[in-house]
Design an enzyme around this catalytic site. Structure first.
Site, PDB file in Angstrom:
ATOM      1  N   SER A 135       0.860  -1.181   0.000  1.00 21.93           N
ATOM      2  CA  SER A 135       0.000   0.000   0.000  1.00 21.93           C
ATOM      3  C   SER A 135       0.898   1.233   0.000  1.00 21.93           C
ATOM      4  CB  SER A 135      -0.878  -0.033   1.260  1.00 21.93           C
ATOM      5  OG  SER A 135      -1.573   1.179   1.423  1.00 21.93           O
ATOM      6  N   LYS A 161      -1.243  -1.066  -4.403  1.00 18.85           N
ATOM      7  CA  LYS A 161      -2.394  -0.242  -4.017  1.00 18.85           C
ATOM      8  C   LYS A 161      -1.877   1.171  -3.819  1.00 18.85           C
ATOM      9  CE  LYS A 161      -4.751   0.318   0.462  1.00 18.85           C
ATOM     10  NZ  LYS A 161      -5.449  -0.428   1.544  1.00 18.85           N
ATOM     11  N   LYS A 163      -2.933   5.144  -2.594  1.00 22.79           N
ATOM     12  CA  LYS A 163      -3.907   5.987  -1.909  1.00 22.79           C
ATOM     13  C   LYS A 163      -4.296   7.112  -2.855  1.00 22.79           C
ATOM     14  CE  LYS A 163      -3.899   4.021   2.205  1.00 22.79           C
ATOM     15  NZ  LYS A 163      -5.127   3.565   2.891  1.00 22.79           N
ATOM     16  N   ASP A 188      -7.231   3.237  -2.991  1.00 21.88           N
ATOM     17  CA  ASP A 188      -7.907   3.339  -1.691  1.00 21.88           C
ATOM     18  C   ASP A 188      -8.138   4.817  -1.375  1.00 21.88           C
ATOM     19  OD1 ASP A 188      -8.907   3.094   0.863  1.00 21.88           O
ATOM     20  OD2 ASP A 188      -7.146   2.072   1.706  1.00 21.88           O
ATOM     21  N   GLU A 213     -11.266   0.901  -3.234  1.00 20.54           N
ATOM     22  CA  GLU A 213     -11.487   0.688  -1.799  1.00 20.54           C
ATOM     23  C   GLU A 213     -12.086   1.929  -1.137  1.00 20.54           C
ATOM     24  OE1 GLU A 213      -7.931  -0.772   0.041  1.00 20.54           O
ATOM     25  OE2 GLU A 213      -8.704  -0.602   2.080  1.00 20.54           O
ATOM     26  N   ASP A 238     -13.793  -1.210   3.366  1.00 21.11           N
ATOM     27  CA  ASP A 238     -12.847  -1.342   4.481  1.00 21.11           C
ATOM     28  C   ASP A 238     -13.536  -0.726   5.711  1.00 21.11           C
ATOM     29  OD1 ASP A 238     -10.803  -0.949   6.343  1.00 21.11           O
ATOM     30  OD2 ASP A 238      -9.390  -0.010   4.988  1.00 21.11           O
ATOM     31  N   LYS A 262      -9.825  -6.800   8.136  1.00 19.62           N
ATOM     32  CA  LYS A 262      -8.792  -6.444   9.116  1.00 19.62           C
ATOM     33  C   LYS A 262      -9.327  -6.926  10.447  1.00 19.62           C
ATOM     34  CE  LYS A 262      -7.379  -2.092   6.911  1.00 19.62           C
ATOM     35  NZ  LYS A 262      -7.425  -0.619   7.018  1.00 19.62           N
ATOM     36  N   GLY A 290      -4.255  -4.062   6.219  1.00 18.42           N
ATOM     37  CA  GLY A 290      -3.179  -3.843   7.183  1.00 18.42           C
ATOM     38  C   GLY A 290      -3.369  -2.513   7.888  1.00 18.42           C
TER      39      GLY A 290
HETATM   40  O1  OSB Z   1      -7.072   2.129   4.689  1.00 17.37           O
HETATM   41  O2  OSB Z   1      -6.108   0.297   4.435  1.00 17.37           O
HETATM   42  C1  OSB Z   1      -6.142   1.394   4.963  1.00 17.37           C
HETATM   43  C2  OSB Z   1      -2.976   1.968   7.051  1.00 17.37           C
HETATM   44  C3  OSB Z   1      -3.520   2.544   8.183  1.00 17.37           C
HETATM   45  C4  OSB Z   1      -4.878   2.781   8.232  1.00 17.37           C
HETATM   46  C5  OSB Z   1      -5.686   2.425   7.158  1.00 17.37           C
HETATM   47  C6  OSB Z   1      -5.154   1.830   6.029  1.00 17.37           C
HETATM   48  C7  OSB Z   1      -3.779   1.635   5.961  1.00 17.37           C
HETATM   49  C8  OSB Z   1      -3.077   1.093   4.785  1.00 17.37           C
HETATM   50  C9  OSB Z   1      -1.713   0.446   5.007  1.00 17.37           C
HETATM   51  O3  OSB Z   1      -3.500   1.186   3.663  1.00 17.37           O
HETATM   52  C10 OSB Z   1      -1.776  -1.031   4.951  1.00 17.37           C
HETATM   53  C11 OSB Z   1      -0.525  -1.686   5.462  1.00 17.37           C
HETATM   54  O4  OSB Z   1       0.376  -1.927   4.657  1.00 17.37           O
HETATM   55  O5  OSB Z   1      -0.440  -2.003   6.664  1.00 17.37           O
HETATM   56 MG    MG Z   2      -8.325   0.987   3.353  1.00 17.80          MG
END
Ligand code: OSB
Ligand code: MG
Length: 369
Positions: A135, A161, A163, A188, A213, A238, A262, A290
């Protein structure tokens, strides 16, 4: 197993590079490590509530309060021989999924160790290796983003992925698709858009994304059903999913066609497994999200992602993608083929590096029976 002692450890770990999302910028990650000492085995879990209430209403402080005043007193000194015996003892606490999940995870670890089996096996995992993705936060320029993607693809990651946020969306997808027409690519939004932005998503629909996402509200299920109706690309929820009931509503309303699991967001592995099994029965793929976990939480994620319906690569990356030094040994690494080994030793299958843990500890509290 009698619960003799529980320790909460507030950790703060500096990220190797700042993580920028539509929710803001993070330089370091604060979580709570939960240590449960039974009469003969010790278990470790991680509560993924963060320092800020921007992804979830929970924070380290609220989770600390709920753990120390309600969840820990419910089980301390009690005889607990399965997680199913523990959950009813705290189930009258509403919400606070991340607080619950941290304690549940520590119990799973201790109970798996008591049985001498890996957490993966205890949870019903079927894989020795899992497919992993990465990510990537919002970068300072498209060039920076392309460089990062190139590096992660070379390291083996099977899925990228990125953001997105208003003003930082379509142009990123277009630039990446020009350079990499065929990679598994997803975006995302962390709830940064509304139905008024439907045009952006309709345009994104032409770029063969694996999924989009959480584009809309962080508690929303209904508006996502309106957006999904207009798109070919699957929406993946999510933030909106905290339980099996939320999952059922989202799938029955066709609000999403993929679910991000998660364990921290849904209260632990027990609820996660209900969601996983329900999605499997509805032919809805799931993948493991994650929360920038330390190696302790990561170990749980890796074990859980070994269940059969995790058919898409997860946000489970190498320890070094997040932190210079992890607090477990061995650290988590990604194989050249984009897989990660599922630990086979009892419980979480990695050792806590006590010296490293001490270095990142902000405060701790011990609860004796
Ligand atoms: O939206 O998935 C998310 C990290 C912290 C809070 C929300 C998210 C995320 C990530 C990182 O996208 C995922 C990771 O590699 O741990
Ligand atoms: Mg997310």
């Amino acid at each position: 197993m009698r619960i003799e002692r529980i320790e909460l450890i507030h950790i703060k770990m500096e990220l190797v590079s700042p993580f920028v999302t539509s929710m803001g910028i993070e330089y370091d990650e604060e979580h709570i490590i939960v240590r449960v000492d039974g009469d003969s085995f010790t278990g470790w879990g991680e509560s993924v509530a963060e320092g800020t209430p921007f992804y979830s209403y929970e924070t380290v402080q609220t989770a600390w309060h709920i753990l120390s005043d309600f969840l820990i007193p419910a089980i301390l000194g009690k005889e607990i021989n399965s997680v199913d015996e523990a959950i009813p003892k705290w189930s009258k606490v509403r919400g606070h999924m991340m607080a619950k999940a941290g304690l549940e995870a520590a119990l799973w670890d201790a109970l798996a160790k008591a049985k001498g089996i890996s957490l993966s096996k205890m949870l019903g995992g079927v894989r020795e290796k899992i497919d992993v993705g990465v990510s990537i936060g919002i970068q300072s320029s498209i060039n920076e983003l392309l460089k990062k993607v190139d590096r992660y693809l070379k390291e083996g990651y099977k899925r990228i992925k990125i953001k997105i946020a208003p003003g930082n969306d379509l142009q990123l997808v277009k630039a990446l698709r020009k350079e990499y027409p065929d990679i598994l690519l997803q975006v995302d939004a962390n709830s940064a858009y509304t139905l008024d932005d439907i045009k952006i998503f309709k345009e994104m629909d032409d770029y063969n994304l694996l999924l989009i996402e959480q584009p809309l509200g962080y508690e929303d299920i209904y508006d996502h059903s309106k957006l999904q109706r207009e798109l070919k690309t699957p929406i993946c929820l999510d933030e909106s999913i905290h339980s099996l009931d939320d999952t059922r509503a989202a799938i029955e309303l066709d609000s999403c066609r993929i679910i991000n699991i998660k364990p921290g967001r849904v209260g632990g592995f027990t609820e996660s497994k209900l969601i996983h099994d329900y999605c499997a029965s509805k032919n809805i793929p799931v993948w493991h999200g994650g929360m920038l976990e330390s190696g302790i939480g990561r170990a749980g994620n890796v074990a859980f992602a070994s269940l059969s319906n995790f058919t898409l690569p997860g946000d489970i990356s190498a320890s070094k993608r997040y932190y210079k030094d992890d607090i477990v040994e061995p650290e988590f690494v990604v194989n050249k083929d984009g897989t990660m080994e599922v630990p086979t030793k009892p419980g979480i299958g990695v050792e806590v590096n006590m010296a490293m843990l001490k270095k990142v500890t902000v405060r701790k509290e011990i609860f004796n029976r």
